[in-house]
Write a protein that holds these residues in place. Structure first.
Motif, short mmCIF file in Angstrom:
data_model
loop_
_atom_site.label_atom_id
_atom_site.label_comp_id
_atom_site.label_asym_id
_atom_site.label_seq_id
_atom_site.Cartn_x
_atom_site.Cartn_y
_atom_site.Cartn_z
N UNK A 381 -14.85 -7.40 10.84
CA UNK A 381 -13.84 -6.60 11.57
C UNK A 381 -12.48 -6.69 10.86
N UNK A 382 -12.17 -7.90 10.37
CA UNK A 382 -10.90 -8.05 9.65
C UNK A 382 -10.87 -7.19 8.41
N UNK A 383 -12.00 -7.09 7.71
CA UNK A 383 -12.06 -6.21 6.54
C UNK A 383 -11.78 -4.77 6.92
N UNK A 384 -12.34 -4.34 8.02
CA UNK A 384 -12.12 -2.96 8.48
C UNK A 384 -10.63 -2.72 8.77
N UNK A 385 -10.00 -3.73 9.45
CA UNK A 385 -8.56 -3.57 9.75
C UNK A 385 -7.73 -3.57 8.47
N UNK A 386 -8.12 -4.42 7.51
CA UNK A 386 -7.38 -4.45 6.24
C UNK A 386 -7.45 -3.11 5.54
N UNK A 387 -8.66 -2.51 5.57
CA UNK A 387 -8.81 -1.19 4.94
C UNK A 387 -7.91 -0.18 5.61
N UNK A 388 -7.84 -0.21 6.95
CA UNK A 388 -6.97 0.72 7.67
C UNK A 388 -5.50 0.46 7.34
N UNK A 389 -5.11 -0.82 7.35
CA UNK A 389 -3.71 -1.16 7.03
C UNK A 389 -3.37 -0.78 5.59
N UNK A 390 -4.33 -0.98 4.71
CA UNK A 390 -4.10 -0.63 3.31
C UNK A 390 -3.90 0.86 3.14
N UNK A 391 -4.70 1.64 3.85
CA UNK A 391 -4.53 3.09 3.78
C UNK A 391 -3.17 3.51 4.33
N UNK A 392 -2.78 2.86 5.46
CA UNK A 392 -1.47 3.18 6.05
C UNK A 392 -0.34 2.79 5.10
N UNK A 393 -0.48 1.61 4.48
CA UNK A 393 0.53 1.17 3.51
C UNK A 393 0.60 2.10 2.31
N UNK A 394 -0.54 2.61 1.92
CA UNK A 394 -0.55 3.57 0.79
C UNK A 394 0.28 4.79 1.12
N UNK A 395 0.11 5.28 2.36
CA UNK A 395 0.91 6.43 2.77
C UNK A 395 2.40 6.07 2.85
N UNK A 396 2.71 4.88 3.38
CA UNK A 396 4.11 4.45 3.48
C UNK A 396 4.73 4.28 2.08
N UNK A 397 3.93 3.71 1.19
CA UNK A 397 4.43 3.55 -0.18
C UNK A 397 4.73 4.90 -0.82
N UNK A 398 3.85 5.85 -0.59
CA UNK A 398 4.08 7.18 -1.15
C UNK A 398 5.34 7.82 -0.58
N UNK A 399 5.51 7.67 0.74
CA UNK A 399 6.73 8.20 1.38
C UNK A 399 7.98 7.50 0.85
N UNK A 400 7.87 6.17 0.67
CA UNK A 400 9.02 5.42 0.15
C UNK A 400 9.35 5.85 -1.27
N UNK A 401 8.30 6.09 -2.06
CA UNK A 401 8.54 6.56 -3.43
C UNK A 401 9.19 7.93 -3.44
N UNK A 402 8.72 8.79 -2.51
CA UNK A 402 9.34 10.12 -2.41
C UNK A 402 10.81 10.01 -2.00
N UNK A 403 11.06 9.12 -1.03
CA UNK A 403 12.44 8.92 -0.58
C UNK A 403 13.30 8.37 -1.71
N UNK A 404 12.73 7.44 -2.46
CA UNK A 404 13.47 6.88 -3.59
C UNK A 404 13.78 7.94 -4.63
N UNK A 405 12.82 8.82 -4.87
CA UNK A 405 13.06 9.90 -5.83
C UNK A 405 14.18 10.81 -5.35
N UNK A 406 14.16 11.11 -4.05
CA UNK A 406 15.23 11.95 -3.49
C UNK A 406 16.59 11.26 -3.65
N UNK A 407 16.63 9.96 -3.33
CA UNK A 407 17.88 9.20 -3.48
C UNK A 407 18.34 9.18 -4.94
N UNK A 408 17.39 8.95 -5.84
CA UNK A 408 17.73 8.93 -7.27
C UNK A 408 18.25 10.27 -7.73
N UNK A 409 17.59 11.34 -7.29
CA UNK A 409 18.02 12.69 -7.69
C UNK A 409 19.42 12.98 -7.14
#
Length: 605
Positions: A381-409
Motif C-alpha cells: 500500500x505504501x508503494x501505491x501511495x508513493x507512486x501517487x505522491x511521485x506523480x503529484x510531485x512530478x506535476x508540481x515540479x513541472x508547474x514550478x519549472x514553468x513558474x520559474x521560466x516565467x519569472x526568469x523571462x
C-alpha cells in the motif's frame, strides 16, 4: 558698447483664475548717460491688497533716483569711491535710503488719501487691527525689488526680496553676483515694506572697464519657480537672449509677450516679469559657448532622467530577482522531495523483492520469512501511495519549472530594459561637458567688483545634493518583499508613463557587481553666491540686525500672525510716541531730500 534694454511683464495664470490684478511691474529707461531697468513683484497676499501699486511705485522711484545717482557719481568723479568697499557701502546705502524712503512717503500718502475699502479690510483680516492703528501701513503695499543701473564705467545691481538677477560675463558664464538672503525661501521673502529694508538690501557693483558683461537678466520669482534647477533657468535665459541677439530686443519683447502667459500657466502660475539688457555684438562673439552650455544642460538633463528611470526600476528589478530565486528554491525543494520518495520507493521495493525471493527459496518446513503477510500488504500500500505522491510531485515540479521560466523571462526582459537606461546614461555621460560656473567670487583687488549687503552680511551659499543608496537584490527580506510587491504596480505605472523621447538628466554611475545594483549621484552646487565685502562702517552689529530681522521679517506670501507683535497701550507712552514721531520726521526729511540730500559730504575712500 551698445547695450539694449528689454522688459516684459504678464499676469499669472493663477491670478487670472482668482481674479487678481497683475502685481508684477517692470520698467526700462535710458538716456545718454545710463541705462536702467527695474522690476517689482507684489506679494500676492490678501493682507497686502495694494501690492500692485507698491511694485509700480518702487520701480518708478528707482528709475528717478538711479538717474540722479549716475549723474552725481559722474559730476563728482566718484567712480573710484564706488569701486572701493567703504565708499560703495556709503554711496549705495544713501541711494537705497532715498529710494525706500520716498517709496514709504508715497504709499503712506496714498493710504491717507485712499483708506482701505470694506473688501480690502475684510481680506486683510490678519493685519487689519494694526492697519487701523496706523501701524505698518507699508505692508499694505509690500513688494520685492530688483534694479540695474548701467553706465560706461560700471554696473550697479540692487535687490531686496526674492527673484533672481543673472549676469553673463565676458566669457559667457552665467553668474548670480548679488548676495542671496537666506530669509527668502519657499513662499517667504523679505520685502521693501520691512522695517530693516535699507539694511538688508543687497547690491553688487561691476567695473565694466575691466570686467565687461555681455548681458544681464532679472526675473521675478514666477520665472525661478517654474524650473527645477538654476541650470535650467539659465538655459531658458540663454535661449531668450539668442532671440535678442539674432532678431533684436523688440522681437524678444514680442516673443515674451506671446509665450509668458503659457509659461506661467504650465509653470508657477504666478505673475512673471523679465527685464534685462544685452550687448549683441559681445553676445554674438560668445554664441558658440552659449549654445554649448545649453547643450551641456540638455545632456545632463538626459543623464538625470535616465538615472531617475534607473532609480524607479531598481526596486522592482530587485523584487523580480528575488522571485526568480524563490522560484528556483521551490523547484529545488520539490526535486529533493521527489528524490526522497524515489529512494523510499526503491527501498520498499527491495524489501518486498527480498521477501519474495526468500519465500521461493525456502521449503515449507523451514520457512522463516523477514516480513509477515500483513507487513507485506502494508508495504505494498505504501508503494501505491508513493507512486501517487511521485506523480503529484512530478506535476508540481513541472508547474514550478514553468513558474520559474516565467519569472526568469520577466526578470530578463525587465533587466534588459533597465540595462538600456544604464547604457543611455553612459552614452550621455560620454557627451557630458562641464557647464559654466553658476557664480564666481568677486574681490576688489582682482576683479574690481564690489558685492555686499548695505548693512547686514548674509551666508548665501546654496547647494543641491542627493545621495542614492546601494541596492543589494540578494539581501531583501520577506517584509521588504511584501512592501515591494505592493509598490510594483505603482512603479510600473510611473515607468510606463515615460517615453524614451522624454529622457532627460544628472550625473551618476550605475554598476553591477555580483548581483548588486549600485547607484550614486553627485549634483554640483546649482547656485553659489559670494559675499565678498562686509560693511565694517555699519552702525549696528550683525547680532542686533539679526534680532531685528527675526522680530520684523514679514512672511509676505504665506502670511504670519502679527497680532503677537502689537504693542500694548502701556507701551505706547508719551516718551515712545515722541521718539517715533522724531524718527518719522527724520525719515521724511531724508526721503524728501532725495539722493542729493545725502551727497553733501564726499565719501571717504
Amino acid at each position: 558698447m551698445a547695450y539694449e534694454l528689454f522688459c516684459q511683464s504678464v499676469q499669472g495664470a493663477g491670478h487670472i483664475k482668482r481674479d487678481m490684478p497683475c502685481e508684477d511691474y517692470g520698467i526700462k529707461f535710458e538716456n545718454d548717460e545710463c541705462k536702467i531697468f527695474a522690476l517689482g513683484d507684489g506679494h500676492g497676499d490678501s493682507n497686502c491688497p495694494r501690492s500692485s501699486f507698491g511694485s509700480r511705485t518702487i520701480c518708478e522711484i528707482a528709475v528717478q533716483e538711479l538717474q540722479l545717482f549716475a549723474k552725481e557719481i559722474r559730476n563728482q568723479k566718484w567712480e573710484e569711491q564706488l569701486m572701493d568697499k567703504y565708499g560703495a557701502s556709503e554711496l549705495v546705502n544713501q541711494l537705497v535710503t532715498s529710494i525706500f524712503g520716498k517709496w514709504s512717503c508715497v504709499v503712506n500718502e496714498d493710504f491717507l488719501q485712499n483708506p482701505l475699502s470694506e473688501k480690502e479690510e475684510s481680506d486683510a483680516k490678519d493685519y487689519i487691527e494694526r492697519y487701523r492703528r496706523g501701524e505698518r501701513i507699508e505692508h499694505i503695499y509690500g513688494t520685492t525689488f530688483i534694479a540695474c543701473l548701467m553706465t560706461d564705467e560700471y554696473a550697479l545691481l540692487l535687490q531686496q526680496g526674492d527673484g533672481r538677477c543673472v549676469v553673463f560675463d565676458c566669457e559667457g558664464n552665467a553668474t548670480q553676483p548679488i548676495p542671496w538672503d537666506d530669509r527668502c525661501f519657499a513662499n517667504v521673502t523679505t520685502s521693501v515694506c520691512d522695517v530693516d529694508a535699507v539694511q538688508s538690501c543687497r547690491y553688487h557693483i561691476i567695473d565694466l572697464k575691466q570686467n565687461a558683461i555681455i548681458a544681464c537678466v532679472a526675473g521675478s520669482d514666477g520665472v525661478e519657480d517654474s524650473f527645477g534647477s538654476m541650470d535650467k533657468m539659465h538655459t531658458y535665459y540663454r535661449e531668450k537672449l539668442q532671440i535678442a541677439c539674432k532678431l533684436g530686443v523688440e522681437e524678444l519683447e514680442k516673443h515674451l509677450g506671446e509665450t509668458l502667459p503659457s509659461f506661467s500657466s504650465e509653470g508657477s502660475q504666478d505673475d512673471t516679469t523679465i527685464c534685462g539688457l544685452i550687448e549683441r555684438d559681445l553676445f554674438r562673439a560668445k554664441l558658440d559657448k552659449i549654445i554649448a552650455d545649453n547643450e551641456a544642460v540638455l545632456v545632463n538633463d538626459a543623464i538625470a532622467k535616465a538615472q531617475e528611470r534607473i532609480d524607479s526600476m531598481t526596486p522592482k528589478l530587485a523584487f523580480l530577482q528575488k522571485k526568480c530565486v524563490d522560484a528556483e528554491s521551490a523547484c529545488d525543494q520539490l526535486k529533493r522531495k521527489y528524490r526522497e520518495l524515489e529512494e523510499e520507493y526503491r527501498n520498499i521495493k527491495a524489501d518486498i523483492d527480498s521477501h519474495v525471493q526468500s519465500k521461493s527459496r525456502m521449503s515449507l518446513s523451514s520457512r522463516v520469512l523477514p516480513f509477515s503477510p500483513y507487513s507485506i500488504k502494508c508495504l505494498q500500500r505504501r508503494l501505491e501511495r508513493i507512486i501517487e505522491e511521485r506523480d503529484e510531485l512530478s506535476r508540481e515540479i513541472q508547474n514550478a519549472l514553468n513558474k520559474k521560466k516565467i519569472c526568469d523571462d520577466e526578470y530578463n526582459a525587465y533587466k534588459q530594459k533597465y540595462d538600456s537606461f544604464v547604457q543611455i546614461k553612459k552614452e550621455h555621460e560620454g557627451k557630458s561637458k562641464p557647464i559654466s560656473a553658476i557664480n564666481t567670487s568677486s574681490t576688489v583687488e582682482d576683479q574690481r567688483e564690489v558685492s555686499c549687503v548695505c548693512e547686514t552680511p548674509t551666508d548665501n551659499s546654496v547647494a543641491l545634493e542627493k545621495n542614492y543608496d546601494s541596492v543589494d537584490v540578494n539581501s531583501i527580506n520577506n517584509d521588504q518583499l511584501e512592501t515591494l510587491a505592493d509598490e510594483v504596480v505603482t512603479h510600473e505605472d510611473s515607468i510606463n508613463s515615460i517615453d524614451n523621447d522624454e529622457i532627460v538628466s544628472s550625473t551618476m554611475i550605475v554598476e553591477e557587481n555580483d548581483g548588486t545594483v549600485e547607484t550614486k549621484e553627485t549634483i554640483e552646487p546649482s547656485v553659489e553666491h559670494d559675499v565678498t565685502i562686509i560693511d565694517e562702517t555699519a552702525e549696528k552689529s550683525s547680532a542686533v540686525i539679526a534680532d531685528e530681522c527675526e522680530n520684523e521679517n514679514v512672511d509676505v506670501k504665506a502670511t504670519e500672525d502679527y497680532v503677537s507683535e502689537v504693542p500694548s497701550d502701556e507701551e505706547n507712552n508719551s516718551s515712545s510716541a515722541a521718539s517715533i514721531e522724531n524718527q518719522e520726521m527724520q525719515q521724511e526729511k531724508k526721503s524728501k531730500s532725495g539722493f542729493f540730500g545725502f551727497m553733501k559730504n564726499k565719501p571717504q575712500s
